[in-house]
Scaffold this active site. Structure first.
Site, short mmCIF file in Angstrom:
data_model
loop_
_atom_site.label_atom_id
_atom_site.label_comp_id
_atom_site.label_asym_id
_atom_site.label_seq_id
_atom_site.Cartn_x
_atom_site.Cartn_y
_atom_site.Cartn_z
N GLU A 251 44.97 55.21 43.66
CA GLU A 251 43.50 54.43 42.57
C GLU A 251 42.97 53.59 43.59
OE1 GLU A 251 43.10 54.71 39.34
OE2 GLU A 251 45.10 54.76 38.45
N CYS A 285 36.67 48.20 41.57
CA CYS A 285 36.08 49.63 42.27
C CYS A 285 35.68 50.15 41.50
CB CYS A 285 38.15 50.31 42.34
SG CYS A 285 39.39 50.02 40.78
N GLU A 459 46.62 54.79 36.25
CA GLU A 459 47.41 53.75 35.76
C GLU A 459 47.63 53.36 34.06
OE1 GLU A 459 46.35 51.07 39.11
OE2 GLU A 459 48.98 50.98 39.45
#
Ligand code: NDP
Length: 485
Positions: A251, A285, A459
């Protein structure tokens, strides 16, 4: 007097706090004041060994319990986290500097959601029966084994849970290394999991910098590595994991486009741009840091954006009225200030902020640049701070091409009242986690992750199960075996 944020010890291994003061000291600095509030020690090789050996030893028995039993423990941990939400949110604020107004609703609660969701799924992780005439194939969903989780510093509780919950639900064990910048919260997650009944050794937390992460990633006993971090670290960790053919989830970072067409509801679009740039002081992010605004509404949009940004309340993160906190560290503050200077030098028009906020701690004003062009540094590199770049565009085709012209591909958003255009544009954007007339929602039910340099794997949601388990297929012959000789 010891600060309430000081943990009992640096590491949590085999169901208990463990200390080894021979490890490099890591000061924990409260970003809102610059004061040291706690200290932990990086894991020594002996601590790394203890964590890996205990996680390896505990995993097989855990995988042999039923999914329902595993799920019950995770769901109990979720309830305990919710009951202790206030205390955990205060700790998250000490760890990161994020305002309590945010941490009360976004961190421990998101961790609890993951534990509850994967706890609920654990009992239904089954294989398939595939008829082949008289014969058949059946599949078995098996745990991967020992998983390593490595976290970034922006969501220490959430990341510890987003990785731990699916790993444990599938029958794996985990050694988790938080970022050295935010070492506190994952220890609490480990403590609560064990209070909820998780057998010792299944979820261990050890501290350290990149070299501890490196030791975990290269250990032959480790079957999977899940990293949340930057693209450069992701490339290194992915390569190290590949040497032993380990499974990975990566990620990583982004420079995501948020496209606002001139038929969009302006207030909602401004709200989306604020959520996509200034939440957690921009340290997210998936942020939509390239805000493309169609020329017809540009000045109207910028005016409302600047007006609403004035309403940000910078201040003591423990005061629930504060809506905008500091950067996580002095280092991150300096990186972001460097990008702001670059934006000014390269000719972007500053319409809000642009300076350090001169108060205690590492605050930067929420900053908006307009007239940004595609080649400017602030439009190309991930800043990871409260710096929004507003770019103009004319046509749909043009904006799609420009939005995709990046190595990253984490997120993308579109604001428009024309829903067929919304779906058409999202369909052409190269990104993993997308939004129409919204930005930055991350419910546990939705897959989360990037394409291109932004990552590998997903995820959350049922998708995450595929990244914490593998399928064994078994062919069963009912008749005789035919052979050439
Ligand atoms: P880093 O990439 O610097 O670090 C991530 C983690 O990896 C840290 O725990 C770090 O340890 C560790 N690490 C560093 N080098 C190595 C190595 N060689 N081997 C193993 N582990 C290593 O990221 P930041 O902590 O600075 O976080 C910010 C980044 O994270 C941003 O790019 C952001 O976009 C990304 N991110 C991505 C998210 C996503 O889900 N896609 C969510 C949140 C953040 P240490 O720092 O202690 O040295």
């Amino acid at each position: 007097m010891t600060h309430p944020a000081q943990p009992k010890a640096s590491h949590f291994i085999n169901g208990a706090y463990v200390e080894d003061i021979a490890g490099t000291p890591i000061p924990v600095i409260y970003a809102a004041t610059g004061e040291q509030i706690a200290k932990v020690h990086a894991a020594t090789p002996a601590i790394v060994e203890q964590a890996l050996a205990t996680a390896k030893a505990a995993q097989k028995e855990w995988a042999s319990t039923t999914g329902t039993e595993r799920g019950r423990i995770l769901r109990r941990a979720a309830d305990m986290i919710r009951e202790r939400n206030h205390e955990l949110s205060v700790l998250e604020t000490y760890d990161t500097g994020k305002p309590l107004q945010e941490t009360l609703v976004a961190d421990a609660t998101s961790g609890a959601d993951a534990l509850e969701y994967f706890g609920g799924l654990a009992g239904s992780l089954t294989g398939e029966h595939i008829p082949m005439g008289e014969d058949w194939v059946y599949t078995v969903r098996e745990a991967l084994g020992l998983c390593v989780g490595i976290g970034a510093w922006n969501y220490p509780t959430q990341i510890a849970c987003w990785k731990g919950a699916p790993a444990l639900a599938c029958g794996n064990s985990m050694v988790f290394k938080p970022s050295e910048t935010t070492p506190l919260c994952a220890l609490k997650v480990a403590e609560i999991l064990h209070e909820a009944g998780l057998p010792a050794g299944l979820y261990n937390v050890i501290q350290g910098m990149g070299e501890v992460g490196g030791a975990l990633v290269t250990d032959p006993r480790v079957d999977k590595v899940s990293l949340t971090g930057s693209v450069p670290t992701g490339k290194k960790v992915y390569a190290a994991a590949a040497a032993n053919m380990k499974h990975v989830t990566m990620e990583l970072g982004g420079k995501s486009p948020l496209i606002i067409f001139d038929d969009a509801d302006i207030e909602n679009a401004v709200g989306g741009a604020i959520n996509g740039n200034f939440y957690s002081s921009g340290q997210v992010c998936s942020n939509g840091t390239r805000v493309f605004v169609q020329k017809g509404i540009k000045e109207k949009f910028l005016k409302r954006l600047a007006e609403r940004t004035q309403n940000a309340i910078l201040g003591d993160p423990m005061d629930e009225a504060t809506s905008f906190g500091p950067m996580v560290s002095e280092n991150q503050m300096n990186i972001v200030l460097g990008y702001i200077e670059k934006g000014k030098e390269e000719g972007a028009r500053l319409i809000s902020g642009g300076e350090r906020a001169y108060m205690d701690g590492y605050f930067i004003q929420p900053t908006i640049f307009a007239d940004v062009t595609d080649d400017m540094t602030i439009a190309r590199e991930e800043i990871f701070g409260p710096v929004m770049a507003v770019l103009d565009f004319d046509t749909e085709e043009e904006v799609i091409e420009r939005a995709n012209d990046t190595e990253f591909g984490l997120s993308a958003g579109v604001f428009t009242k024309d829903l067929s255009r919304g779906h058409r544009v999202i369909g052409k954007l190269e990104a993993g986690s997308c939004f129409i007339n919204s930005y930055n929602d991350a419910p546990v039910e939705a897959p989360f992750g990037g394409v291109k340099a932004s990552g590998v794997g997903r995820e959350n949601s049922k998708e995450a199960i595929n990244y914490y388990s593998q399928v064994k297929s078994v062919y069963v012959r009912m008749g005789d075996v035919e052979a050439a000789f």
